[in-house]
Design an enzyme around this catalytic site. Structure first.
Site, PDB file in Angstrom:
ATOM      1  N   TRP A 138       0.854  -1.177   0.000  1.00 35.71           N
ATOM      2  CA  TRP A 138       0.000   0.000   0.000  1.00 35.71           C
ATOM      3  C   TRP A 138       0.887   1.222   0.000  1.00 35.71           C
ATOM      4  CZ3 TRP A 138      -1.990   2.808   4.775  1.00 35.71           C
ATOM      5  CH2 TRP A 138      -2.970   3.746   4.429  1.00 35.71           C
ATOM      6  N   ASP A 220      -1.153  -5.606   9.173  1.00 38.21           N
ATOM      7  CA  ASP A 220      -2.096  -4.591   8.688  1.00 38.21           C
ATOM      8  C   ASP A 220      -3.315  -5.387   8.230  1.00 38.21           C
ATOM      9  OD1 ASP A 220      -1.950  -1.867   6.218  1.00 38.21           O
ATOM     10  OD2 ASP A 220      -3.561  -2.638   7.467  1.00 38.21           O
ATOM     11  N   LYS A 256     -13.596  -0.823   5.200  1.00 35.98           N
ATOM     12  CA  LYS A 256     -14.177  -1.650   4.145  1.00 35.98           C
ATOM     13  C   LYS A 256     -15.202  -2.640   4.651  1.00 35.98           C
ATOM     14  CE  LYS A 256     -10.242  -0.185   2.137  1.00 35.98           C
ATOM     15  NZ  LYS A 256      -9.274   0.686   2.814  1.00 35.98           N
TER      16      LYS A 256
END
Lengths: 410, 428
Positions: A138, A220, A256
């Protein structure tokens, strides 16, 4: 003369620029496969039904107010969120050695964890401690750690472009050659941007090396539930590491899987050896939170806490999550089928082998440029597409465009 | 056999070797050397208050407004805005890094006045931040990265406790200028001017726009004017912290007067705003950070850099509170209602100050308590000494911070008599 006369114009953040460009594009066939946010088959944002329900509950409850949360956040949120990551029956939770800090989204959780590690991880100055992030990763990981003061951020091998899968050998090699006590940022599931996750056996090998070399595991976890549709399955890696005795951090995002993107709901779960160590860690994280944002926003955390702690709502949420995950799986299957039917050169198995919101298509920068400029299909220069941007209505156009790009652009 | 890692435990138990074996070994952990962080002094007060079983106890610690029943107050305009927003069934998509555009615009207008030349020319940039703290943090980071001509930040003495660690963590050096005069419990105007006149050029100077925290002591307009001229002469970078606009005097324009005056006088200021108190949106974390620039082009460059600073901290800000604030500020009936409600809060505080002083007189106190009504805003620097504060806590269960600061918001018509009685008891 201005004191800011020398301030240079900064380059825009790529993923947001992509969406800005998409918005300005007048072409009726345009498709946005950029930013990682879920879309319905009508290409609309989707507020989860359970979220609307609880929002109304909160709005109608006039006993609630807007008082400050504690610095570490809403207690019911922190503990229930950690349970989601580690499992209801986690032995670590039973041992009272799990704690958490409510943070501003997954980014905020990474931030607090990074700031803490730089101050306290291995001695009191970790500016030179290597931090490893996957190649690719990311795009904000690098900035989070470097802004926290880490000066040595390195890639570990991860994506094998040739075979379009995990470069396990390279990964394990980098783990072996990393200085002991280095920090590794691991994607718990649904790797962003490749969508390629280690298998359970591969995770075991990774954990072995990390344990032997005392490497720190900083997970993460931005897609739990969203990847496979099953919360426990998506949390397997984190729980395995805990069962192996690791002290670790897990930055959780509820952007999300709850669709709560703009409420900034995140949780930094901390697993320590025992409660005493845990308490000291949390006390220092509290100091960091105080000089960053004082205390976190209450709306989103309140909402998530209510859902996670109410059985019927929890069941409804899991169902909503499965709905999203299933639509993504369907689009993956259909895209692969269409590319095969078109006879598009190359192998496309990775489309369905990869997992989560993103897929690393394997398109090169020139082909990506073609997609954006000629076909008005917006995707990241890395070839990353957001599967959520695909719908039954645009999938043919996208498949044909990929075919064109691959066959006409070298 | 691996013995205890920490010598602290060994020292604690002396030379009782056989006992060591049964002591719980501090498990081998990454965090063995992590020290226990000191408790936050302000929140520590609330913790102690919660544990106290005295029915007469009073919490005069944390700065959050309470109504006359001592309860948290959700503004009616906030409830209305929330209902309006809920009816719209909006999505939850990420905000831009700099936050809600409508909010940022309304936020700047509130501070500077809608007809301000700065806004008309577009030569400022306002980003939505995580309330006042987040705004100061972004501002501190910005100054640290781009204000390369000085590392020094001058705070008034005293200032909000969190200012120092925020600027320090951002890499700045903290200095101070005289501000509070303990002899008068008022503004040390001469001391402030003296100190400011010696501040090295281009240093950053932090000014509390109104309702100084923790003292409640604000400069008068004529004093602000002199300070503005001197600060201009010294060529200092002004950083305003405005956490109480509307909440101080009850009038939003009056409370923003200093900020507007400085800008008028040519200071291109930095400004932090919070909506925690004046809209009661504490836990929603609503704030703004503004940079007044030379021109619109510079404002664009500054904006791009602010986004680069924000992204690795929290990516983008939370929507809920900003949407509430924005709705209130841009809906005429709600805005009018808000002005009335914020004045209501300010008026109650002013009334409690007056009642405290009159009750102290009734108790027979011969001390001078004028500062209690001269000071403004949520906080009052009573002038009480640490030993007296200690007694108030121990003997009367009245909780405040050691510096003698009380949150007037915690005073009600029901308990002001008890408070006066207790203060008199420890000061006579």
């Amino acid at each position: 003369m201005s004191i800011f006369g020398e301030v240079p114009q900064a380059a825009p953040v790529a993923v947001f620029k992509l969406t800005a460009d998409f918005r300005e594009d007048q072409n009726p066939s345009k498709v946005n496969l950029g930013v990682g946010a879920y879309r319905t088959d009508e290409c609309q944002p989707w507020v989860l039904p359970v979220v609307r329900k609880v929002e109304k509950m909160i709005a109608d409850d006039h006993s609630l107010n807007h008082e400050y949360l504690p610095i570490l956040g809403l207690p019911e949120f922190r503990s229930s969120a950690s349970k989601i990551a580690l499992g209801e029956d986690s032995p670590a939770i039973k041992d009272n050695r799990v704690g958490a800090v409510q943070c501003l989204g997954g980014t905020g959780a990474l931030k607090i964890g990074a700031e803490f590690l730089r101050r306290w991880y291995n001695g009191t100055d970790n500016t030179k401690t290597p931090v490893y992030v996957s190649a690719p990763t990311w795009e904000n990981h690098n900035a989070v750690f470097s802004n926290a003061g880490f000066e040595d951020i390195r890639p570990y091998k991860y994506w094998d472009a040739g075979k379009r899968g995990l470069d396990l050998e390279g990964f394990l090699g980098d783990l072996e050659s990393a200085p002991d006590h280095s920090i590794f940022v691991l994607h718990a599931c649904a790797h962003n941007p490749t969508g390629t996750d280690p298998t359970q056996d591969q995770w075991k090998k990774i954990a072995d090396v990390m344990k032997r070399k005392s490497l720190f595991a900083f997970f993460d976890s931005a897609y739990q539930g969203f990847a496979s549709g099953n919360l426990d399955k998506d949390a397997w890696a984190v729980r395995y590491f805990v069962s192996q005795g690791f002290e670790l951090f897990c930055a959780q995002s509820f952007s999300k899987n709850f669709g709560l993107y703009n409420e900034r709901v995140g949780n930094l779960t901390v697993v320590a050896k025992d409660q005493d160590n845990l308490n000291r860690v949390l006390s220092q994280m509290e100091k960091i939170a105080r000089i960053t944002w004082s205390n976190p926003p209450s709306q989103g955390a309140r909402l998530v806490a209510i859902v996670l702690n109410t059985p019927e709502l929890f069941a409804e949420w899991k169902d909503n999550v499965k709905t999203m995950a299933d639509r993504v799986l369907l689009m993956r299957a259909q895209l692969k089928e269409k590319l095969k039917a078109l006879g598009t050169p190359g192998t496309w198995e990775h489309i369905t082998e990869q997992i989560g919101m993103f897929s690393f298509t394997g398109l090169n920068p020139k082909q990506v440029e073609y997609m954006v400029k000629e076909k008005h299909i917006y995707l990241m220069a890395s070839g990353r597409i957001n599967m959520c941007g695909l719908t039954t209505k645009n999938i043919d156009y996208v498949a044909e465009s990929i075919h064109e790009a691959v066959t006409t652009v070298q | 056999m691996a013995l205890l890692k920490s010598t602290k435990i060994l020292n604690g138990v002396g030379a009782q070797a056989p006992v060591l074996a049964v002591l719980q070994l501090r498990a081998s952990s990454w965090w063995t050397e992590v020290q226990m962080g000191p408790p936050d002094p302000i929140l520590g007060v609330t913790e102690a208050f919660k544990r106290d079983t005295n029915p007469k106890k009073m919490n005069l610690g944390v700065g959050a407004y309470r109504d006359d029943q001592g309860k948290p107050f959700v503004l009616s305009c906030v409830r209305k805005a929330e209902a309006q927003i809920a009816a719209k069934k909006l999505d939850k998509e990420y905000l831009p890094i700099g936050g809600m555009a409508e909010f940022s615009k309304a936020c700047a207008q509130l501070a500077l006045g809608p007809d301000n030349e700065v806004l008309k020319s577009g030569r400022s940039i306002t980003v939505q931040t995580i309330s006042g703290t987040g705004s100061l943090r972004v501002g501190a980071n910005f100054v640290s990265r781009f204000h390369n001509v000085s590392r020094d930040v001058y705070l008034p003495k005293p200032s909000w406790g969190n200012h120092t660690p925020i600027f320090r963590d951002a890499g700045m050096q903290l200095m101070a200028y005289s501000y509070y005069d303990p002899k008068t419990c008022g503004f040390d105007f001469k001391g402030a001017l003296d100190d400011i006149s010696k501040i090295p050029e281009k240093s950053v100077i932090v000014l509390h726009a109104c309702a100084h925290n923790p003292t409640g002591v604000d400069p008068k307009p004529e004093q602000w004017k002199e300070m503005a001229a001197l600060i201009k002469k010294r060529n200092l970078l002004v950083f305003f912290d405005m956490a109480y606009q509307g909440f101080a005097s009850g009038d939003i324009d009056r409370d923003a007067w200093a900020v507007r005056y400085f800008i008028e006088q040519g200071h291109n200021v930095l400004l932090s705003q919070s909506f925690a108190k004046n809209m009661g949106l504490y836990g929603e974390r609503v704030g703004g950070f503004t940079v007044v620039c030379k021109d619109a082009e510079e404002a664009k460059r500054v904006e791009s850099q602010l986004k680069i600073l924000i992204r690795p901290i929290y990516s983008n800000p939370p929507m809920n509170g900003a949407r509430i604030a924005s709705t209130i500020l841009s809906t005429p009936e709600l805005y009018k209602e808000w002005l009335v409600e914020v004045k209501g809060m300010a008026d109650r505080i002013i009334k409690m100050r007056e009642m405290l002083v009159s009750n102290l007189k009734k108790e027979g106190s011969t001390q001078n308590w004028q500062h209690v009504t001269d000071q403004i805003g949520m906080f009052c620097f009573t002038g009480l000494k640490p030993e007296q504060v200690e007694r108030l806590i121990k003997e009367f269960s009245i909780y405040m911070t050691k510096d003698g600061r009380i949150s007037v918001a915690g005073v009600t018509s029901a308990n002001v008599g008890y408070l006066a009685h207790a203060i008199h008891a420890v000061t006579k």
